[in-house]
Write a protein that holds these residues in place. Structure first.
Motif, PDB file in Angstrom:
ATOM      1  N   CYS A  12       0.859  -1.206   0.000  1.00  0.00           N
ATOM      2  CA  CYS A  12       0.000   0.000   0.000  1.00  0.00           C
ATOM      3  C   CYS A  12       0.885   1.242   0.000  1.00  0.00           C
ATOM      4  O   CYS A  12       2.034   1.190   0.453  1.00  0.00           O
ATOM      5  N   SER A  14       0.330   3.890   1.841  1.00  0.00           N
ATOM      6  CA  SER A  14       0.476   4.233   3.254  1.00  0.00           C
ATOM      7  C   SER A  14      -0.514   3.356   4.017  1.00  0.00           C
ATOM      8  O   SER A  14      -1.358   2.705   3.403  1.00  0.00           O
ATOM      9  N   LYS A  15      -0.415   3.346   5.325  1.00  0.00           N
ATOM     10  CA  LYS A  15      -1.292   2.453   6.094  1.00  0.00           C
ATOM     11  C   LYS A  15      -2.475   3.261   6.652  1.00  0.00           C
ATOM     12  O   LYS A  15      -2.282   4.234   7.402  1.00  0.00           O
ATOM     13  N   CYS A  16      -3.681   2.864   6.293  1.00  0.00           N
ATOM     14  CA  CYS A  16      -4.868   3.553   6.813  1.00  0.00           C
ATOM     15  C   CYS A  16      -5.010   3.237   8.305  1.00  0.00           C
ATOM     16  O   CYS A  16      -4.652   2.147   8.752  1.00  0.00           O
ATOM     17  N   TYR A  18      -7.344   2.461  10.286  1.00  0.00           N
ATOM     18  CA  TYR A  18      -8.255   1.433  10.791  1.00  0.00           C
ATOM     19  C   TYR A  18      -7.885   0.039  10.281  1.00  0.00           C
ATOM     20  O   TYR A  18      -8.504  -0.949  10.647  1.00  0.00           O
ATOM     21  N   CYS A  19      -6.853  -0.056   9.420  1.00  0.00           N
ATOM     22  CA  CYS A  19      -6.681  -1.262   8.602  1.00  0.00           C
ATOM     23  C   CYS A  19      -5.917  -2.362   9.321  1.00  0.00           C
ATOM     24  O   CYS A  19      -4.805  -2.145   9.803  1.00  0.00           O
ATOM     25  N   PHE A  21      -5.629  -5.384   7.520  1.00  0.00           N
ATOM     26  CA  PHE A  21      -5.250  -6.329   6.455  1.00  0.00           C
ATOM     27  C   PHE A  21      -3.731  -6.428   6.423  1.00  0.00           C
ATOM     28  O   PHE A  21      -3.037  -5.466   6.779  1.00  0.00           O
ATOM     29  N   SER A  23      -0.536  -5.839   4.922  1.00  0.00           N
ATOM     30  CA  SER A  23       0.089  -5.093   3.819  1.00  0.00           C
ATOM     31  C   SER A  23       1.147  -4.159   4.390  1.00  0.00           C
ATOM     32  O   SER A  23       1.071  -3.743   5.539  1.00  0.00           O
ATOM     33  N   GLY A  57      -6.175  -6.817  -1.558  1.00  0.00           N
ATOM     34  CA  GLY A  57      -4.961  -6.346  -0.884  1.00  0.00           C
ATOM     35  C   GLY A  57      -5.184  -5.894   0.529  1.00  0.00           C
ATOM     36  O   GLY A  57      -6.155  -6.280   1.154  1.00  0.00           O
ATOM     37  N   GLY A  58      -4.203  -4.989   0.896  1.00  0.00           N
ATOM     38  CA  GLY A  58      -3.269  -4.299   0.048  1.00  0.00           C
ATOM     39  C   GLY A  58      -3.924  -3.458  -1.062  1.00  0.00           C
ATOM     40  O   GLY A  58      -5.115  -3.200  -1.043  1.00  0.00           O
ATOM     41  N   THR A  59      -3.097  -3.043  -1.977  1.00  0.00           N
ATOM     42  CA  THR A  59      -3.559  -2.183  -3.071  1.00  0.00           C
ATOM     43  C   THR A  59      -3.116  -2.767  -4.418  1.00  0.00           C
ATOM     44  O   THR A  59      -2.040  -2.422  -4.927  1.00  0.00           O
ATOM     45  N   ASN A  88      -7.326   1.681  -5.473  1.00  0.00           N
ATOM     46  CA  ASN A  88      -7.477   2.905  -4.690  1.00  0.00           C
ATOM     47  C   ASN A  88      -7.475   4.090  -5.641  1.00  0.00           C
ATOM     48  O   ASN A  88      -6.668   4.125  -6.588  1.00  0.00           O
ATOM     49  N   ARG A 125      -6.754   7.933   4.815  1.00  0.00           N
ATOM     50  CA  ARG A 125      -6.822   7.528   3.400  1.00  0.00           C
ATOM     51  C   ARG A 125      -6.034   8.547   2.568  1.00  0.00           C
ATOM     52  O   ARG A 125      -6.198   9.749   2.762  1.00  0.00           O
TER      53      ARG A 125
HETATM   54  S1  SF4 Z   1      -5.233  -2.459   2.506  1.00  0.00           S
HETATM   55 FE1  SF4 Z   1      -6.656  -0.798   1.977  1.00  0.00          FE
HETATM   56  S2  SF4 Z   1      -7.403  -0.115   3.964  1.00  0.00           S
HETATM   57 FE2  SF4 Z   1      -5.505  -1.280   4.345  1.00  0.00          FE
HETATM   58  S3  SF4 Z   1      -3.846   0.232   4.348  1.00  0.00           S
HETATM   59 FE3  SF4 Z   1      -4.023  -0.563   2.275  1.00  0.00          FE
HETATM   60  S4  SF4 Z   1      -5.388   0.909   1.262  1.00  0.00           S
HETATM   61 FE4  SF4 Z   1      -5.653   1.217   3.448  1.00  0.00          FE
END
Ligand code: SF4
Length: 360
Positions: A12, A14-16, A18-19, A21, A23, A57-59, A88, A125
């Motif tokens: 990704c 950058s890291k959101c 709340y995420c 997942f 990545s 993902g990820g992205t 994204n 985001r």
């Molecule tokens: S996987 Fe999606 S929600 Fe998680 S950091 Fe990457 S863009 Fe953000």
């Protein structure tokens, strides 16, 4: 039986906040050694040609079109397969979208989340609502007809107006499928460590969910799963595989599979996956309880005949009495022999499952 392949792209920009997942943030693109590792893995397995192929993902939109094309070729989707790429908004360009289409993608799932820039900033985001609008326009112009958009609800200081504006953005942008999720504060995320102010309470969240489900229906997006809504013919074929307990193979760190009733998972380590030293572990079996849980997420509900045929399980009289209580209370309904939860029932799905999932 349909079969699907999921490919995880653990990178990704950058890291959101709340995420949770798996990545790595701060990635400007996808290293080619990762794509080579995915192709190597696909080529080493004798998988059937998939009905659905999903890059999540990820992205995945950090991939180049050429990288995507190599992985699609190695996965050998059937000619009428659904091939989804999560994207994204800030990563897209007309050339990339056209390249994705040429590589075989035919469905785009766009992480829009909200039309309010203040909320996007709070979530961490890396895009604005204007970039989401532009991404939708570019995707349509490139030739994507099957576009899904994510909406995240119950954000700090959330209101019906924020939901309405986000739905309008997606509708005007031509989305034909919407995934509408409630924000969940997960441990181990930035929000888990420092919960944001202004979160709605449980009752407000429930009201927001019911409001969203009603508005989406009014705008022609029929609910088919707890969080998923689609125009006619646009349900996600890939996600339906999961909820119908059909076989799917996940490739990549932290990816899960369920093949012939056995669940496995790859360790969450990209370096090991690239080096070819990652060993999958068996995480369990797909049981009748999983089937009940997954089927009750769907508006089409649980087919009791399939439960008996596949798993030898039947609802006993006491469970039927409980189900009838749910029906009288407006939480469930019967449709052609299938037990279906209503939107209000979906809100308390866990409590209903606790009563139902006791087959001893
Ligand atoms: S996987 Fe999606 S929600 Fe998680 S950091 Fe990457 S863009 Fe953000």
């Amino acid at each position: 039986m349909a079969f699907g392949i999921y490919i995880h792209i653990p990178y990704c920009l950058s890291k959101c906040r709340y995420c949770d997942f798996y990545s790595a943030g701060h990635s400007g693109g996808v290293p080619d050694e990762y794509v080579r590792a995915v192709v190597r893995q696909l080529e080493s397995e004798q998988l059937p040609r998939p009905d659905t192929l999903y890059f999540g993902g990820g992205t995945p939109s950090l991939l180049s079109a050429e990288q995507l094309e190599r992985m699609v070729r190695a996965a050998r989707p059937l000619p009428d397969a659904e091939v989804t790429v999560e994207a994204n908004p800030e990563t897209l360009s007309p050339a990339l979208l056209e390249g994705f289409l040429r590589a075989g993608a035919n469905r785009l799932s766009l992480g829009v989340q909200t039309a309010f820039d203040d909320s996007l900033r709070r979530l961490g985001r890396p895009h604005t609502a204007a970039q989401s609008r532009e991404a939708l326009r570019m995707a349509r112009q490139a030739g994507f007809a099957n576009i899904s958009g994510d909406i995240m609800m119950a954000l700090p200081y959330y209101s019906q107006a924020e939901f309405d504006a986000t739905l309008e953005l997606l509708e005007e942008g031509g989305a034909c499928h919407i995934s509408a999720y409630l924000l969940k504060i997960e441990p181990g995320t930035a929000f888990g460590r420092h919960p944001p102010a202004g979160l709605p309470d449980e009752d407000e969240t429930a009201d927001l969910y019911l409001y969203a489900a009603e508005q989406l229906e009014r705008h022609g997006f029929a609910q088919y799963e707890i969080s998923n809504f689609a125009r006619p013919g646009r349900r996600s074929r890939h996600n339906l595989l999961y909820w119908n307990c059909e076989d799917y193979r996940g490739i990549g760190p932290a990816a899960h599979s369920c093949m012939r009733g056995v669940r496995t998972a790859w360790p969450a380590c990209t370096a090991d996956f690239i080096a070819g030293r990652a060993a999958e572990t068996v995480t369990g079996e797909c049981t009748g309880e999983d089937f009940v849980m997954l089927q009750l997420r769907l508006n089409d509900g649980l087919d009791l005949a399939s439960l008996k045929q596949k798993y030898g399980l039947e609802l006993q009289a006491e469970k039927f009495r409980f189900v009838e209580q749910c029906v009288r209370g407006g939480l469930a309904t019967w449709k052609n022999g299938r037990l279906c939860l209503t939107p209000r029932g979906m809100l308390v799905q866990n409590a209903i499952l606790c009563q139902l999932l006791d087959f001893d």
